[in-house]
Scaffold this motif. Structure first.
Motif, PDB file in Angstrom:
ATOM      1  N   VAL A 187      30.201   1.208  18.456  1.00 18.36           N
ATOM      2  CA  VAL A 187      30.845   1.634  19.248  1.00 18.36           C
ATOM      3  C   VAL A 187      31.106   2.913  18.227  1.00 18.36           C
ATOM      4  O   VAL A 187      31.539   3.099  17.296  1.00 18.36           O
ATOM      5  N   SER A 188      30.988   4.714  18.527  1.00 20.02           N
ATOM      6  CA  SER A 188      30.686   5.708  18.354  1.00 20.02           C
ATOM      7  C   SER A 188      32.071   6.077  18.523  1.00 20.02           C
ATOM      8  O   SER A 188      33.007   7.305  18.733  1.00 20.02           O
ATOM      9  N   LYS A 189      32.747   5.421  17.428  1.00 20.16           N
ATOM     10  CA  LYS A 189      34.220   5.837  16.972  1.00 20.16           C
ATOM     11  C   LYS A 189      34.635   4.914  15.854  1.00 20.16           C
ATOM     12  O   LYS A 189      34.559   3.749  16.042  1.00 20.16           O
ATOM     13  N   SER A 190      35.688   5.569  15.428  1.00 19.61           N
ATOM     14  CA  SER A 190      35.667   4.850  13.633  1.00 19.61           C
ATOM     15  C   SER A 190      36.405   3.108  14.133  1.00 19.61           C
ATOM     16  O   SER A 190      37.633   3.352  14.710  1.00 19.61           O
ATOM     17  N   PRO A 191      36.358   2.257  12.794  1.00 12.96           N
ATOM     18  CA  PRO A 191      36.764   0.841  12.973  1.00 12.96           C
ATOM     19  C   PRO A 191      38.635   1.085  13.112  1.00 12.96           C
ATOM     20  O   PRO A 191      38.757   0.001  14.663  1.00 12.96           O
ATOM     21  N   GLN A 192      39.166   2.075  12.760  1.00 13.87           N
ATOM     22  CA  GLN A 192      40.654   2.758  12.352  1.00 13.87           C
ATOM     23  C   GLN A 192      40.921   2.634  14.429  1.00 13.87           C
ATOM     24  O   GLN A 192      41.798   2.122  15.073  1.00 13.87           O
ATOM     25  N   GLU A 193      40.243   3.677  15.040  1.00 12.40           N
ATOM     26  CA  GLU A 193      40.712   3.858  16.623  1.00 12.40           C
ATOM     27  C   GLU A 193      39.902   2.528  17.100  1.00 12.40           C
ATOM     28  O   GLU A 193      40.512   2.806  18.535  1.00 12.40           O
ATOM     29  N   VAL A 194      38.563   1.902  16.578  1.00 14.53           N
ATOM     30  CA  VAL A 194      38.269   0.477  17.343  1.00 14.53           C
ATOM     31  C   VAL A 194      39.540  -0.119  17.769  1.00 14.53           C
ATOM     32  O   VAL A 194      40.191  -0.980  18.111  1.00 14.53           O
ATOM     33  N   PHE A 195      39.943  -0.514  16.303  1.00 15.36           N
ATOM     34  CA  PHE A 195      41.037  -1.182  15.998  1.00 15.36           C
ATOM     35  C   PHE A 195      42.391  -1.238  16.667  1.00 15.36           C
ATOM     36  O   PHE A 195      42.791  -2.224  17.946  1.00 15.36           O
ATOM     37  N   ASN A 196      43.457   0.353  16.636  1.00 20.36           N
ATOM     38  CA  ASN A 196      43.928   0.743  17.567  1.00 20.36           C
ATOM     39  C   ASN A 196      43.834  -0.168  18.851  1.00 20.36           C
ATOM     40  O   ASN A 196      44.601   0.052  19.686  1.00 20.36           O
ATOM     41  N   PHE A 197      42.927   0.021  19.332  1.00 15.98           N
ATOM     42  CA  PHE A 197      42.000  -0.113  21.080  1.00 15.98           C
ATOM     43  C   PHE A 197      42.265  -1.662  21.671  1.00 15.98           C
ATOM     44  O   PHE A 197      43.271  -1.913  22.101  1.00 15.98           O
ATOM     45  N   LEU A 198      41.932  -2.540  20.147  1.00 15.57           N
ATOM     46  CA  LEU A 198      42.250  -3.877  20.309  1.00 15.57           C
ATOM     47  C   LEU A 198      43.383  -3.908  19.636  1.00 15.57           C
ATOM     48  O   LEU A 198      43.910  -5.131  21.240  1.00 15.57           O
ATOM     49  N   GLU A 199      44.284  -3.753  19.111  1.00 16.14           N
ATOM     50  CA  GLU A 199      45.364  -3.956  19.215  1.00 16.14           C
ATOM     51  C   GLU A 199      46.463  -3.995  19.954  1.00 16.14           C
ATOM     52  O   GLU A 199      47.796  -4.188  20.502  1.00 16.14           O
ATOM     53  N   ASP A 200      46.533  -3.083  21.067  1.00 14.06           N
ATOM     54  CA  ASP A 200      46.860  -2.690  22.214  1.00 14.06           C
ATOM     55  C   ASP A 200      47.077  -3.387  23.479  1.00 14.06           C
ATOM     56  O   ASP A 200      45.303  -3.154  24.289  1.00 14.06           O
ATOM     57  N   ILE A 201      47.376  -5.314  23.391  1.00 14.83           N
ATOM     58  CA  ILE A 201      46.679  -5.516  23.939  1.00 14.83           C
ATOM     59  C   ILE A 201      46.750  -5.629  26.328  1.00 14.83           C
ATOM     60  O   ILE A 201      45.263  -5.703  25.932  1.00 14.83           O
ATOM     61  N   LYS A 202      47.727  -4.561  25.956  1.00 18.92           N
ATOM     62  CA  LYS A 202      47.176  -4.159  27.706  1.00 18.92           C
ATOM     63  C   LYS A 202      45.599  -3.906  28.298  1.00 18.92           C
ATOM     64  O   LYS A 202      45.122  -3.016  29.434  1.00 18.92           O
ATOM     65  N   ASN A 203      45.362  -3.239  26.910  1.00 16.99           N
ATOM     66  CA  ASN A 203      43.704  -2.520  26.663  1.00 16.99           C
ATOM     67  C   ASN A 203      42.176  -2.761  26.937  1.00 16.99           C
ATOM     68  O   ASN A 203      41.617  -3.319  27.771  1.00 16.99           O
ATOM     69  N   PHE A 204      42.809  -4.677  27.112  1.00 15.12           N
ATOM     70  CA  PHE A 204      41.517  -5.713  27.445  1.00 15.12           C
ATOM     71  C   PHE A 204      41.640  -5.486  29.016  1.00 15.12           C
ATOM     72  O   PHE A 204      40.505  -6.366  29.224  1.00 15.12           O
ATOM     73  N   LYS A 205      42.766  -5.182  29.884  1.00 14.23           N
ATOM     74  CA  LYS A 205      42.171  -5.380  30.689  1.00 14.23           C
ATOM     75  C   LYS A 205      41.163  -4.451  31.388  1.00 14.23           C
ATOM     76  O   LYS A 205      40.104  -4.131  32.091  1.00 14.23           O
ATOM     77  N   THR A 206      40.691  -3.183  30.656  1.00 15.66           N
ATOM     78  CA  THR A 206      39.870  -2.362  30.996  1.00 15.66           C
ATOM     79  C   THR A 206      37.874  -2.723  30.415  1.00 15.66           C
ATOM     80  O   THR A 206      37.154  -2.792  30.987  1.00 15.66           O
ATOM     81  N   LEU A 207      38.495  -4.195  29.664  1.00 20.58           N
ATOM     82  CA  LEU A 207      37.300  -5.210  28.858  1.00 20.58           C
ATOM     83  C   LEU A 207      36.673  -5.934  30.397  1.00 20.58           C
ATOM     84  O   LEU A 207      35.637  -6.405  29.815  1.00 20.58           O
ATOM     85  N   MET A 208      37.656  -6.748  30.170  1.00 17.83           N
ATOM     86  CA  MET A 208      37.234  -7.797  31.557  1.00 17.83           C
ATOM     87  C   MET A 208      36.475  -7.559  32.234  1.00 17.83           C
ATOM     88  O   MET A 208      35.921  -6.560  33.054  1.00 17.83           O
ATOM     89  N   PRO A 209      36.154  -8.848  32.877  1.00 23.05           N
ATOM     90  CA  PRO A 209      34.202  -8.890  33.553  1.00 23.05           C
ATOM     91  C   PRO A 209      35.388  -8.107  35.414  1.00 23.05           C
ATOM     92  O   PRO A 209      36.506  -8.290  35.217  1.00 23.05           O
ATOM     93  N   GLU A 210      34.105  -8.208  35.929  1.00 22.66           N
ATOM     94  CA  GLU A 210      34.556  -7.501  37.567  1.00 22.66           C
ATOM     95  C   GLU A 210      34.817  -8.453  38.009  1.00 22.66           C
ATOM     96  O   GLU A 210      35.671  -8.494  39.324  1.00 22.66           O
ATOM     97  N   ASN A 211      35.030  -9.415  37.791  1.00 24.27           N
ATOM     98  CA  ASN A 211      35.618 -11.160  38.513  1.00 24.27           C
ATOM     99  C   ASN A 211      36.862 -11.959  38.356  1.00 24.27           C
ATOM    100  O   ASN A 211      37.136 -13.089  38.587  1.00 24.27           O
ATOM    101  N   ILE A 212      37.578 -10.087  37.592  1.00 25.31           N
ATOM    102  CA  ILE A 212      38.823 -10.934  36.571  1.00 25.31           C
ATOM    103  C   ILE A 212      39.559 -11.425  38.750  1.00 25.31           C
ATOM    104  O   ILE A 212      39.833 -10.109  39.664  1.00 25.31           O
ATOM    105  N   SER A 213      40.890 -11.782  38.434  1.00 26.11           N
ATOM    106  CA  SER A 213      41.619 -12.823  39.421  1.00 26.11           C
ATOM    107  C   SER A 213      42.829 -12.220  38.574  1.00 26.11           C
ATOM    108  O   SER A 213      43.569 -11.779  39.948  1.00 26.11           O
TER     109      SER A 213
END
Length: 131
Positions: free
Chosen positions: A10-36
């Motif tokens: 990931v072309s971001k610093s570890p802190q930026e990646v951590f901040n993204f993952l720590e905000d749980i609403k961001n997991f929606k953008t990582l989910m597979p297409e078959n999310i219901s």
């Protein structure tokens, strides 16, 4: 049962990646297409469901900035953890690998190994585009 995703750069610093993952609403953008279903239940807890699978609630269990975040099953019959490991690379970017760890009987492990492996691979693969 322990499963690992491929390592992704990931072309971001570890802190930026951590901040993204720590905000749980961001997991929606990582989910597979078959999310219901995807629903934030709390600051540290969310529910999701994939088509044909039961709903799963994940809760933040442990955070070690900026290198590790652990989500665990919150309730339900299955006890497992989803671990995000973030390592800084030589160029200041990050390498991320997701781990799935759970204690299942052999029959259950056989049934869920394929879908869970595909799921964590999808989360990891979507990360460089999402962050």
């Amino acid at each position: 049962m322990n499963l690992e995703s491929p390592k992704v750069n990931v072309s971001k610093s570890p802190q930026e990646v951590f901040n993204f993952l720590e905000d749980i609403k961001n997991f929606k953008t990582l989910m597979p297409e078959n999310i219901s279903k995807f629903e934030v239940l709390d600051n540290d807890k969310f529910l999701f469901a994939l088509k044909g699978m039961p709903e799963i609630v994940l809760k933040k269990k442990e955070v070690i900035p900026p290198n590790k975040i652990v989500l665990g099953a919150a309730g339900g019959k299955l006890d497992f953890s989803l671990i995000g490991n973030i390592v800084e690379t030589a160029d200041g970017n990050s390498e991320v690998q997701l781990e799935f760890a759970g204690d299942f009987n052999p029959m259950m492990a056989m049934m869920i190994k394929g879908p869970i492996t595909k799921f964590i691979e999808t989360l990891a693969t979507n990360m460089p585009k999402a962050i």
